[in-house]
Structure formats: C-alpha cells, structure tokens
Scaffold this active site. Structure first.
Site, PDB file in Angstrom:
ATOM      1  N   SER A 262     -18.341 -19.577  60.472  1.00 54.46           N
ATOM      2  CA  SER A 262     -18.637 -20.779  61.249  1.00 54.46           C
ATOM      3  C   SER A 262     -18.399 -22.006  60.382  1.00 54.46           C
ATOM      4  O   SER A 262     -18.238 -21.908  59.170  1.00 54.46           O
ATOM      5  CB  SER A 262     -20.096 -20.756  61.713  1.00 54.46           C
ATOM      6  OG  SER A 262     -20.939 -21.041  60.619  1.00 54.46           O
ATOM      7  N   LYS A 263     -18.370 -23.143  61.041  1.00 56.04           N
ATOM      8  CA  LYS A 263     -18.162 -24.383  60.326  1.00 56.04           C
ATOM      9  C   LYS A 263     -19.287 -24.613  59.312  1.00 56.04           C
ATOM     10  O   LYS A 263     -19.076 -25.156  58.236  1.00 56.04           O
ATOM     11  CB  LYS A 263     -18.108 -25.537  61.331  1.00 56.04           C
ATOM     12  CG  LYS A 263     -17.931 -26.877  60.665  1.00 56.04           C
ATOM     13  CD  LYS A 263     -17.451 -27.934  61.612  1.00 56.04           C
ATOM     14  CE  LYS A 263     -18.099 -29.273  61.320  1.00 56.04           C
ATOM     15  NZ  LYS A 263     -18.307 -29.569  59.896  1.00 56.04           N
TER      16      LYS A 263
END
Ligand code: GLU
Length: 505
Positions: A262-263
């Site tokens: 994920s970011k």
C-alpha cells in the site's frame, strides 16, 4: 478458426495516481504483445463518474512515456477501434444492454437502495441471485404493464445479469490454469444504471474487449473473482469463439509482513509507490514518484519485470528488448511477490554502472553548475568515472564529490583530532616540497616518488596519507589520494596543502 492477431490492453480507471502494480501489469501486457507481434491498446475505464479524478489520465500517459513503454493505439494514440474512453461509448453499451434484455439474459430491477438494505437485514448473507430474485421488485416478478409504467414514469432502475445456476464456469488462465467456479455462487451483477445512463465496469469491460478484438486479458489478481462473470457475459452475447485467454498476475506484497503493498508502506519505509510524483488535486497531498526520486526508467522497468516473474536463470539485468525475448507469461508465479524496494535501489545502482561515464556526467553536470561551479564536461566525466560505483542515484554524487570542485574551507573536527598529529605540520611541509619537485603529476608520476620519500624518512604511510587527505578533502572520505591530487593538479594540490598547514597549525 483462423489465428487471431494478438491484441492486449491496459485499461486503468482514472481515479488518481497510477499504482506501481498497475505499471507492472502494463509492462507485462506490453512484453506479451511485442513478443507475439501483437498490439497494445490503451483504454480508459471511466464509467464510474464519482471516482473520476482530473489529471489522472494525463498522469498515466506521461508515466508510460517516461518509462519508455509505448502503446499502439488508444486514448491519445489513435486507432480504428475508438473511442477508447468509455465515457464516450455510452450509446454503444446501451445497444448491448438492450441485446441482453431482449434475449432474456438480463432483467430490469427497480429495487431502491433502501429496499436492498432491508433485504440484507432480513436475510443473512443476502445475495441477489436465482434464489432471491423472485422476491425482489424486477421485470421477472412485476407484470409487464407495471414495468412499462415505472419506466415511463422515469423510475430509476438497474439492469441485472440473470445468472443461471448449476453451470460450471471455466476461466482459462495462462498462469493459474483452468479455474473452475460454480455459477451458483455468483450474484446477478448490475450491468447498467439508469441514474447516470452508464454501464458498470463489468459490461463495459466485456463489450470493449470484444469490440476491440482483445485476445488476452492480462491484469492484476484482484480481478480474478470477476473473471467467471466475464466468461458468462461472453457466453450470453454468443461471443465464445473470441473469448480472450486470461492471465491474473500475482499481487505485489508489502516489503515486510503480510498483505498487499500500500501507499502507506512506501511512506513508512521511504520509497515511492507511484511512477511519477503525484499532486492530489483534492487534498493537495504530494506523493513521491520514481522519476523525481532519481530512478532511471530502465531500472524501474527491469525491477518491476522481476516482481512475479523470473527467467529461471541467474540473469537479473535485462533491457526492455531482452525482456521481450525472455519473458514468459506462463512462468509467472501464482503467489504474491514481495515488493523488495531495496532491490529497486540495487537495480538503479547497476544501471549507473552500466551507463557510460559520459551519460552520467551529462546528468551530473547541471547539478555541478547549480552549485556555482564552472567545470568542463571532460573534468566532470573524470570525477564520475572515479565515483559512480559509490552511489545508487546521480543526486548522491554532489555531496560525495563536491571537494573535487571546491576547496575545503573547514576541516572536519573529528577527522582532524584523529588524523592530524603534532608532527603533521612538519610532514606536510616536507610533502609539499616533494610534490613541488614532481613534473609528471599523474598518479603514476606522484606515487613512487612520494612513497620513496616516506620510506627514506621512515614515516608511516598511513599518517602521511590521512593528513594529506584531510588537507585536500577537508574530511576523511574520497577515493585514492593520488587520484585526487592528480585530478586537482599540482597547483591546486599545493594550494590546498599549504592552506591546511596554515589553518591546522
Ligand atoms: N478498469 C480496471 C482497472 O482499473 C480494469 C481491469 C481489467 O483489466 O479488466 O484495473
């Protein structure tokens, strides 16, 4: 049936920055197309107007331009299967929705969000399907006149796919093999919404894949659950003969721990998850990109290619053309691929080494100039040759190399304490005299003379070199001492040496 020309597509939704996993998906599509002499189509799937983000489409196009991954046709590239933006294909989809309704493969549903919610509360794990559809408000349960009246009154409706239970659905997946699912577990998916007069992802995706003559659908694993529905839609339209083969790529996983990348992992561990820097138009938030972080596009491509696929040999460095040769979609792993961002840095380092000193110097020169130094390309290239094996990014060169161009004005205190002895002034004064007498100031010209002098005086070579380094560099770092003094030349070497003697005395 005649062999069809291979056609693949990358079909992102313009909902923000392009995730690095999407880049890998596009790359694999590109490699597959190229190695089969096929075509690569760029389609924008923007039927969900709520999630549309301005600038996202341009961002995606610019990303692939930077990465050097070209499309053959599609949005901004042209081609004769357009338009390639789904929001411009409304009328086309309506025709196909009509076709499914007319053939009884789909039906109209009037259930409001409230009614659906009530059903969900009433029935545990409610699913709109063969078991429940006859309890709902739709064209299967309402009299025809009622349906016509509701439509005439402008009542909102959806069109749902009527999935027949008891069928076995096969997804022919080049990575996962024959994936079988019973149609009973599938729900009657919404294919169209009257509210915005737009189809949902599923319908638009299938209609476009068909009309755009897509032969292979290569996409992320997250779409695998949709694939049986897509197969059934192909069947419902009578397009079995041109059903694409699928390849659902393994997920990209967190560098550490479990779950998908994920970011937030990038923010936490300090690596980009987007190809280019992204400025979120809504929040104003800026997210880092591989380009702006100083990665070479070739390194990013090489790094991504190896996430989920490997050639089965020790070779890790591949140009794009070599990847086209070696890549094999059927050899992709089914298991997720750990996103080892440090490996990405390693690839960048390897590409610095592989690139010519001249090329790296071309990138380094503006940085040198920005620091107020006027230096020839030749001299900058010399420095690059000495120093490039020590950096992962071009931007790391300046802090490491500035002393080649700018004489030290201060001397690192710790190094001075350790390396500058009470006898250093005397030794360095003598060294200056020795150097003064050398005509050939190349490495080969200096080294034997200095070493001979050290020996004749019974000095410790380490002492001399450490103090010499402090004088020329200002601290304890850098390549070989004679590399430095040869580069600086006699005049500058002596100037720095004498100044150090004066200041450090
Ligand atoms: N629009 C989908 C996406 O954003 C496309 C999925 C597919 O390739 O079918 O990834």
């Amino acid at each position: 049936m005649a062999e069809r020309k291979v056609r693949v597509r990358f079909a992102p939704s313009p909902t923000g920055a392009l995730h690095i996993g999407g880049v890998r998906t596009a790359l694999y599509n590109y490699l597959f197309a190229r190695q089969h002499g096929g075509e690569f189509v760029f389609r924008i799937e923007d039927t969900d107007s709520h999630r549309f983000v301005p600038g996202a489409e341009e961002y995606i196009i610019e990303s692939f331009r930077w990465l050097g991954i070209p499309f053959d046709e599609g949005v901004s590239f042209g081609g004769d299967h357009g338009p390639y933006r789904q929001s411009e294909r409304r009328e086309i989809y309506k025709q196909y929705v009509r076709q499914l309704l007319d053939s009884g493969k789909a039906y109209i549903a009037f259930d409001t969000p409230e009614e659906l919610e009530a059903k969900r509360n009433e029935i545990e794990n409610f699913q709109y399907d063969a078991r429940t559809r006859m309890q709902m408000r739709n064209s299967l349960t309402l009299p025809k006149e009622e349906v016509d009246r509701l439509m005439a009154d402008g009542e909102q409706f959806t069109v749902r796919f009527k999935i027949e239970p008891g069928q076995e659905v096969h997804v022919d997946d080049m990575i996962r093999g024959d994936v079988r699912v019973k149609s009973d577990i599938l729900d009657d998916k919404v294919l169209y919404k009257s509210a915005d007069e737009l189809p949902t992802y599923h319908l638009a995706n299938i209609v476009d894949d068909h009309l755009m003559e897509i032969t292979h659908v290569i996409r992320g694993e997250e779409w695998l659950p949709s694939a049986p529905l897509h197969v059934l839609l192909y069947r419902a339209f009578g397009w079995e003969d041109t059903m694409p083969r699928f390849a659902h790529l393994p997920l990209l996983l967190k560098p550490e721990g479990k779950g998908k990348l994920s970011k937030r992992d990038g923010d936490r561990l300090g690596f980009p998850v987007f190809p280019l820097e992204w400025h979120d138009p809504k929040t104003g938030e800026v997210s880092s990109g591989y380009r702006e972080s100083g990665y070479f596009p070739e390194a990013v491509v090489n790094f991504l290619a190896m996430l989920g696929w490997n050639p089965g040999t020790e070779q890790e460095l591949f140009s794009l053309d070599e990847l086209v040769e070696a890549f094999d979609i059927t050899k992709c792993s089914k298991a997720g691929a750990k996103f080892d961002f440090k490996k990405g840095i390693w690839f960048n380092h390897e590409y610095i080494l592989r690139k010519s000193n001249e090329e790296i110097a071309g990138l380094f020169a503006p940085i040198v100039a920005n620091n107020g130094v006027d230096e020839s390309m030749e001299r900058i290239t010399e420095v690059v040759a000495m120093m490039k094996d020590r950096v992962d990014f071009v931007k790391e060169l300046w802090p490491l190399c500035s002393f080649f161009f700018i004489a030290p004005t201060e001397y690192d205190e710790k190094t001075r304490k350790k390396r500058w002895k009470d006898y250093s002034v005397r030794q360095m004064t003598e060294l200056a005299e020795v150097l003064e007498g050398i005509d050939d100031f190349s490495i080969e010209g200096q080294e034997p003379v200095v070493k001979q002098w050290v020996e004749s005086k019974d000095y410790k070579l380490g002492d001399i070199m450490n103090a010499f380094r402090l004088a020329l560099v200002g601290e304890g770092k850098g390549p070989g001492m004679f590399d430095i003094s040869a580069f600086l030349g006699k005049e500058e070497t002596l100037r720095r040496l004498r100044r150090a003697i004066e200041v450090l005395n």
